[in-house]
Design a protein around this motif. Structure first.
Motif, PDB file in Angstrom:
ATOM      1  N   VAL A  74       0.955  -1.142   0.142  1.00  0.00           N
ATOM      2  CA  VAL A  74      -0.042   0.044  -0.107  1.00  0.00           C
ATOM      3  C   VAL A  74       0.971   1.172  -0.013  1.00  0.00           C
ATOM      4  O   VAL A  74       0.606   1.987  -0.596  1.00  0.00           O
ATOM      5  CB  VAL A  74      -0.933  -0.140   1.269  1.00  0.00           C
ATOM      6  N   ALA A  75       1.911   1.320   0.713  1.00  0.00           N
ATOM      7  CA  ALA A  75       2.715   2.458   0.799  1.00  0.00           C
ATOM      8  C   ALA A  75       3.478   2.583  -0.570  1.00  0.00           C
ATOM      9  O   ALA A  75       3.895   3.844  -0.840  1.00  0.00           O
ATOM     10  CB  ALA A  75       4.031   1.986   1.923  1.00  0.00           C
ATOM     11  N   LEU A  76       3.449   1.594  -1.486  1.00  0.00           N
ATOM     12  CA  LEU A  76       4.089   1.689  -2.820  1.00  0.00           C
ATOM     13  C   LEU A  76       3.278   2.687  -3.484  1.00  0.00           C
ATOM     14  O   LEU A  76       3.841   3.522  -4.559  1.00  0.00           O
ATOM     15  CB  LEU A  76       4.344   0.574  -3.636  1.00  0.00           C
ATOM     16  N   GLY A  77       2.060   2.920  -3.147  1.00  0.00           N
ATOM     17  CA  GLY A  77       1.032   3.939  -3.774  1.00  0.00           C
ATOM     18  C   GLY A  77       1.609   5.233  -3.716  1.00  0.00           C
ATOM     19  O   GLY A  77       1.402   6.125  -4.386  1.00  0.00           O
ATOM     20  N   ARG A  78       2.275   5.493  -2.646  1.00  0.00           N
ATOM     21  CA  ARG A  78       2.847   6.880  -2.433  1.00  0.00           C
ATOM     22  C   ARG A  78       4.199   7.159  -3.354  1.00  0.00           C
ATOM     23  O   ARG A  78       4.934   8.017  -3.113  1.00  0.00           O
ATOM     24  CB  ARG A  78       3.111   7.185  -1.032  1.00  0.00           C
ATOM     25  N   TYR A  79       4.650   6.305  -4.035  1.00  0.00           N
ATOM     26  CA  TYR A  79       5.807   6.278  -4.914  1.00  0.00           C
ATOM     27  C   TYR A  79       6.101   7.693  -5.464  1.00  0.00           C
ATOM     28  O   TYR A  79       7.122   8.352  -5.300  1.00  0.00           O
ATOM     29  CB  TYR A  79       5.888   5.412  -5.987  1.00  0.00           C
ATOM     30  N   ALA A  80       4.898   8.220  -6.145  1.00  0.00           N
ATOM     31  CA  ALA A  80       5.053   9.523  -7.061  1.00  0.00           C
ATOM     32  C   ALA A  80       5.367  10.458  -5.934  1.00  0.00           C
ATOM     33  O   ALA A  80       5.782  11.835  -6.561  1.00  0.00           O
ATOM     34  CB  ALA A  80       3.886   9.649  -7.671  1.00  0.00           C
TER      35      ALA A  80
END
Lengths: 329, 257
Positions: free
Chosen positions: B98-104
């Motif tokens: 879920v944290a990868l969703g904040r990659y950008a």
């Protein structure tokens, strides 16, 4: 275990291993003598053994192991496959082919950086071909097979060079590149390779978040904002530089890049970004310990580090492959 | 105004026509379902909207600017994407996915701060994942995994969500759960484009249905306007009985022409 504890712990183990590597050898040095040699208080012989022979050798083993551990972790992240590794994918073989060609044709005599540059060129050619293949196929098996083909082809060309070697000296030079060793390495050898390694390391570190995002597959990573061509380019350039530089120090040493990330991964939540640093340190530790083994195992001729690494690493590779087959069906 | 706009987009690959003169626009506050047989060009259309596929003709713009001119990060901040195949290379933890969703936004999975941390926490809560936060993804059921991927997409807090078959191979209860989550995202001001094969489900949740066949958009309108027996026959070559009552839409396929 938290990541924060893991890196200091591994670093402490690495330091201990390097000190141990300085203590043992044909004549065992007591910790007192080692300390004296280190500060320049001991006998001249001890100082030479430490500074000219054992320490450079231990550092070389650590640096090469760390380079391979790092490249294994980076390639595994990029290709999303725990079996990817410079050795298995033929990157090391192509690098040592490059180095061998430089030696064979005498380029090494022209400039000291000829061998590292040749090794790095070989490694970059192999990683570029693999990355090109990785874009066009999603099959991991295809990639491993291409790596196998690359290794075999590089091996065949090396065998051709051995076959054509004009004299026994060239022959023994070529053989030591194929088998891999850190014996008789000086700090100069390491310093020559260091700039290439550092540049490669920067490329890999810059793509670490992309490697984590790639856990979700390439399409999802694109959606997350990963610049895929850039990430691929950086990892390929980085692993090519680092592996090539490692091979220019020690020749081809396989399987370290498989073992180290495999052991580290469960401790860092399987995150490819967090696997990089601990896997590099552990790779260094494994190779320093293997090199201690090389020196302690009694044998008529000194065992080659690459041979010992493969003797430990190849069964580990098979074991990981079987485990993977079981969980991935 | 925020808008994804496709204008006469064509895609050809190896001589095959994957998409032909497709025009559509997607805006926040609207849930659009793409409907059509396999190979109709639905995924290709989505990939054009994401700059994953470059059109051979036509234009795709996001907020008035050509989609290809966006940097990957800029685009990802505006459009989040849930692809059809969602392979997980490693058994990573749910919270890390879920944290990868904040990659950008440059977030690192280990040290989430401020907005990143609250966006991840909100997405986890909305998708009912709090009790699974530390579980490894390889220990989850298909339904749980689908919620993890949704939460990952929601955590980006992008104005647009593009989801390719988000409910494929889920049981009816999980299909409903996922569509409810996407509906809530749209009701909170997001714009969603979703490929669905369950037409009754699409009619129930979507504001607009885009019907596709052979790479072309055949019809584009509210379920009330476009979900007809004639349309079903034209797109899927099946006879169907369609009804709408206070429970919503029902659709029964009665024959294959």
């Amino acid at each position: 275990m938290s990541d924060r504890a893991l890196i200091p712990l591994l670093s402490a183990i690495a330091l201990t291993a390097i000190i141990a590597a300085c203590l043992v050898g044909s004549t065992t040095m007591s910790p007192g003598r080692l300390l004296a040699a280190m500060v320049g208080a001991g006998g001249a012989g001890d100082a030479i053994v430490l500074w000219e022979i054992r320490l450079p050798r231990a550092i070389a083993a650590f640096v090469v192991g760390a380079a391979l551990g790092l490249c294994g972790a980076a390639l595994q992240g990029l290709l999303r496959n725990p079996l990817a590794e410079p050795g298995v994918l033929g990157v090391s073989a192509c690098a040592s082919l490059g180095a061998t060609l430089a030696l064979f044709y005498g380029a090494a005599a022209l400039s000291p950086i000829a061998v590292p540059v040749a090794a790095i060129s070989g490694a970059l050619a192999a990683t570029a071909l693999l990355a090109f293949a990785a874009i066009h196929t999603s099959s991991v098996i295809t990639l491993i097979l291409i790596g196998f083909g690359l290794s075999s082809f590089a091996g065949a060309l090396m065998a051709l060079l051995l076959n054509l070697a004009p004299n026994p000296f060239t022959l023994s030079d070529l053989i030591s590149w194929t088998l891999g060793s850190v014996a008789n390495r000086s700090f100069d050898d390491i310093l020559l390779a260091a700039p290439f390694m550092i540049v490669g390391l920067v490329f890999i570190v810059l793509s670490r978040r992309a490697l984590s995002a790639l856990s979700l597959g390439e399409e999802a990573a694109h959606g997350l904002g990963v610049d895929l061509p850039r990430a691929r380019g950086f990892v390929i350039l980085g692993t090519g530089l680092v592996t090539g530089a490692a091979v220019s120090i020690a020749g081809a040493i396989g399987f370290i890049g498989i073992m180290a990330p495999h052991l580290v991964r469960p401790l860092v939540g399987y995150d490819p970004a967090r696997t990089l640093a601990p896997s590099a340190i552990l790779g260094g530790v494994i190779l320093v310990l293997a090199d201690i083994g090389v020196r302690l195992i009694p044998s008529p001729a000194e065992l080659r580090l690459g041979v010992v690494a493969a003797l430990i690493g190849a069964p580990a590779f098979v074991w990981i492959a079987i485990g993977r087959g079981r969980t991935h069906g | 105004m925020a808008e994804i706009k496709l204008n006469n987009v064509c895609v050809e690959a190896g001589g095959a026509r994957l998409l032909h003169n497709a025009s559509a626009s997607f805006r926040p506050g609207e849930l659009i379902a793409l409907i059509g047989p396999n190979g109709a060009g639905k995924t290709t259309l989505l990939k054009c909207a994401l700059a994953l596929t470059a059109p051979s003709a036509g234009t795709v713009t996001l907020n008035g600017k050509a989609i290809a001119d966006f940097s990957p990060i800029e685009r990802a901040r505006l459009v989040s994407y849930l692809p059809q195949s969602r392979p997980l290379a490693w058994p990573v933890r749910v919270c890390d996915v879920v944290a990868l969703g904040r990659y950008a936004y440059g977030a690192s999975t280990t040290k989430l701060k401020g907005e990143d941390a609250s966006a991840v926490a909100e997405a986890m809560r909305d998708c009912g994942l709090n009790h699974l936060a530390d579980r490894r993804t390889n220990t989850l059921s298909g339904g749980e995994l689908a919620r993890v991927h949704c939460a990952r997409a929601f955590a980006a807090k992008a104005p647009f969500l593009i989801a390719d078959e988000p409910v494929a191979s889920l049981d009816p209860s999980h299909q409903f759960q996922i569509m409810t989550l996407i509906r809530a995202y749209v009701d909170n001001g997001g714009g969603a484009v979703v490929v669905l094969h369950d037409i009754a489900l699409a009619a129930r949740f979507a504001d607009r249905l885009i019907w596709m066949k052979d790479g072309e958009i055949n019809a584009n309108g509210a379920p009330e306007e476009t979900l007809t027996t004639a349309q079903m026959k034209q797109i899927f070559a099946v006879s169907a009985v369609i009804a709408k009552d206070h429970n919503g839409w029902s659709l029964t396929v009665t024959g294959d022409d």
